[in-house]
Write a protein that holds these residues in place. Sequence first.
Motif, PDB file in Angstrom:
ATOM      1  N   MET A 235      -8.322  28.738 155.348  1.00  0.00           N
ATOM      2  CA  MET A 235      -8.137  28.965 153.935  1.00  0.00           C
ATOM      3  C   MET A 235      -6.987  29.939 153.721  1.00  0.00           C
ATOM      4  O   MET A 235      -5.919  29.729 154.224  1.00  0.00           O
ATOM      5  CB  MET A 235      -9.432  29.481 153.302  1.00  0.00           C
ATOM      6  CG  MET A 235     -10.529  28.427 153.278  1.00  0.00           C
ATOM      7  SD  MET A 235     -11.963  28.963 152.330  1.00  0.00           S
ATOM      8  CE  MET A 235     -13.128  27.709 152.798  1.00  0.00           C
TER       9      MET A 235
ATOM     10  N   GLY B  67      -6.633  36.665 147.890  1.00  0.00           N
ATOM     11  CA  GLY B  67      -6.647  37.204 149.244  1.00  0.00           C
ATOM     12  C   GLY B  67      -8.054  37.199 149.802  1.00  0.00           C
ATOM     13  O   GLY B  67      -9.021  36.914 149.083  1.00  0.00           O
TER      14      GLY B  67
ATOM     15  N   MET C 218     -21.220  33.387 153.731  1.00  0.00           N
ATOM     16  CA  MET C 218     -20.700  34.468 152.912  1.00  0.00           C
ATOM     17  C   MET C 218     -21.478  34.555 151.602  1.00  0.00           C
ATOM     18  O   MET C 218     -21.957  33.547 151.073  1.00  0.00           O
ATOM     19  CB  MET C 218     -19.219  34.217 152.613  1.00  0.00           C
ATOM     20  CG  MET C 218     -18.333  34.153 153.848  1.00  0.00           C
ATOM     21  SD  MET C 218     -18.314  35.692 154.794  1.00  0.00           S
ATOM     22  CE  MET C 218     -17.458  36.793 153.662  1.00  0.00           C
TER      23      MET C 218
ATOM     24  N   VAL D  15     -11.873  39.799 154.372  1.00  0.00           N
ATOM     25  CA  VAL D  15     -12.344  39.761 155.761  1.00  0.00           C
ATOM     26  C   VAL D  15     -11.503  38.783 156.576  1.00  0.00           C
ATOM     27  O   VAL D  15     -12.010  38.138 157.491  1.00  0.00           O
ATOM     28  CB  VAL D  15     -13.849  39.397 155.840  1.00  0.00           C
ATOM     29  CG1 VAL D  15     -14.696  40.434 155.123  1.00  0.00           C
ATOM     30  CG2 VAL D  15     -14.127  38.014 155.267  1.00  0.00           C
TER      31      VAL D  15
ATOM     32  N   PRO E 289     -15.162  33.299 158.489  1.00  0.00           N
ATOM     33  CA  PRO E 289     -15.936  32.267 159.199  1.00  0.00           C
ATOM     34  C   PRO E 289     -15.056  31.136 159.733  1.00  0.00           C
ATOM     35  O   PRO E 289     -13.949  30.905 159.245  1.00  0.00           O
ATOM     36  CB  PRO E 289     -16.888  31.741 158.120  1.00  0.00           C
ATOM     37  CG  PRO E 289     -16.994  32.848 157.124  1.00  0.00           C
ATOM     38  CD  PRO E 289     -15.656  33.517 157.117  1.00  0.00           C
TER      39      PRO E 289
ATOM     40  N   CYS F  52     -12.033  29.001 148.125  1.00  0.00           N
ATOM     41  CA  CYS F  52     -12.890  30.180 148.283  1.00  0.00           C
ATOM     42  C   CYS F  52     -13.762  30.394 147.046  1.00  0.00           C
ATOM     43  O   CYS F  52     -14.562  31.329 147.006  1.00  0.00           O
ATOM     44  CB  CYS F  52     -12.031  31.419 148.515  1.00  0.00           C
ATOM     45  SG  CYS F  52     -10.897  31.272 149.903  1.00  0.00           S
TER      46      CYS F  52
ATOM     47  N   PRO G 185     -18.355  28.479 152.239  1.00  0.00           N
ATOM     48  CA  PRO G 185     -18.075  29.502 153.274  1.00  0.00           C
ATOM     49  C   PRO G 185     -19.324  29.844 154.081  1.00  0.00           C
ATOM     50  O   PRO G 185     -19.801  30.970 154.100  1.00  0.00           O
ATOM     51  CB  PRO G 185     -17.554  30.693 152.462  1.00  0.00           C
ATOM     52  CG  PRO G 185     -18.231  30.563 151.140  1.00  0.00           C
ATOM     53  CD  PRO G 185     -18.458  29.089 150.892  1.00  0.00           C
TER      54      PRO G 185
ATOM     55  N   CYS H 229     -13.608  28.631 157.295  1.00  0.00           N
ATOM     56  CA  CYS H 229     -12.442  29.109 156.546  1.00  0.00           C
ATOM     57  C   CYS H 229     -11.168  28.950 157.381  1.00  0.00           C
ATOM     58  O   CYS H 229     -10.084  28.743 156.831  1.00  0.00           O
ATOM     59  CB  CYS H 229     -12.620  30.572 156.175  1.00  0.00           C
ATOM     60  SG  CYS H 229     -14.120  30.911 155.228  1.00  0.00           S
TER      61      CYS H 229
HETATM   62  S1  SF4 Z   1     -14.363  34.552 153.768  1.00  0.00           S
HETATM   63 FE1  SF4 Z   1     -12.274  34.726 153.023  1.00  0.00          FE
HETATM   64  S2  SF4 Z   1     -11.305  32.753 153.503  1.00  0.00           S
HETATM   65 FE2  SF4 Z   1     -13.548  32.465 153.602  1.00  0.00          FE
HETATM   66  S3  SF4 Z   1     -14.197  31.770 151.567  1.00  0.00           S
HETATM   67 FE3  SF4 Z   1     -14.391  33.999 151.610  1.00  0.00          FE
HETATM   68  S4  SF4 Z   1     -12.441  34.765 150.765  1.00  0.00           S
HETATM   69 FE4  SF4 Z   1     -12.131  32.630 151.390  1.00  0.00          FE
END
Ligand code: SF4
Length: 114
Positions: free
Chosen positions: A1, A70, A51, A73, A78, A19, A26, A81
Motif C-alpha cells: 500500500m 501516510g 489493524m 507503522v 501487515p 487503507c 488490513p 499491505c
Molecule cells: S497498516 Fe498502514 S499500509 Fe496498512 S492499511 Fe494501515 S495505514 Fe495502510
Amino acid sequence: MLETSPPEIFDCRTCGACCAHAADWPRFSMETDAELALIPEKFVAKDLSGMLFEAGRCSALTGELGKNAGCAVYAARPHVCRTCMPGDAECIIARQARGYSVDDLPDETVFWDA
Ligand code: SF4
Ligand code: SF4
C-alpha cells in the motif's frame, strides 16, 4: 500500500484509498509473533485479527486521503499491505469506491520484477 511502489511509478501518498476501504482489508495473515510485536497495540484490533479500523479508516493511516496519506507503522505494516500494489485488483476497487481515477495507474506487472 502506501509508499510500496516507487514514487516515480505511482505515488500512493496521493491516495490512501486501500487503507480506508474496509475493516477486514488490513488483516493479519502470515505475520510472525516478532513481526506483530512491532505494531503498537493502539493500532491493533481488539480481536487481534488485524489493524484497528475506526472512523472509516485504518487507525495507522495518517494525513488526508487523496492528498498526503501516510502509514504510521510503515516499516511494520501487515503483509497484506505490502502486497497491495497500485494498479492491482484491490487498488482499483478501493480507488473506484472513492471516485478516484484509475486511468493513470501503472500496469501491476511493472512490479513483478522489481
Ligand atoms: S497498516 Fe498502514 S499500509 Fe496498512 S492499511 Fe494501515 S495505514 Fe495502510
Ligand atoms: S488504492 Fe492503490 S494507489 Fe491508492 S494507496 Fe492503495 S495501492 Fe496506492
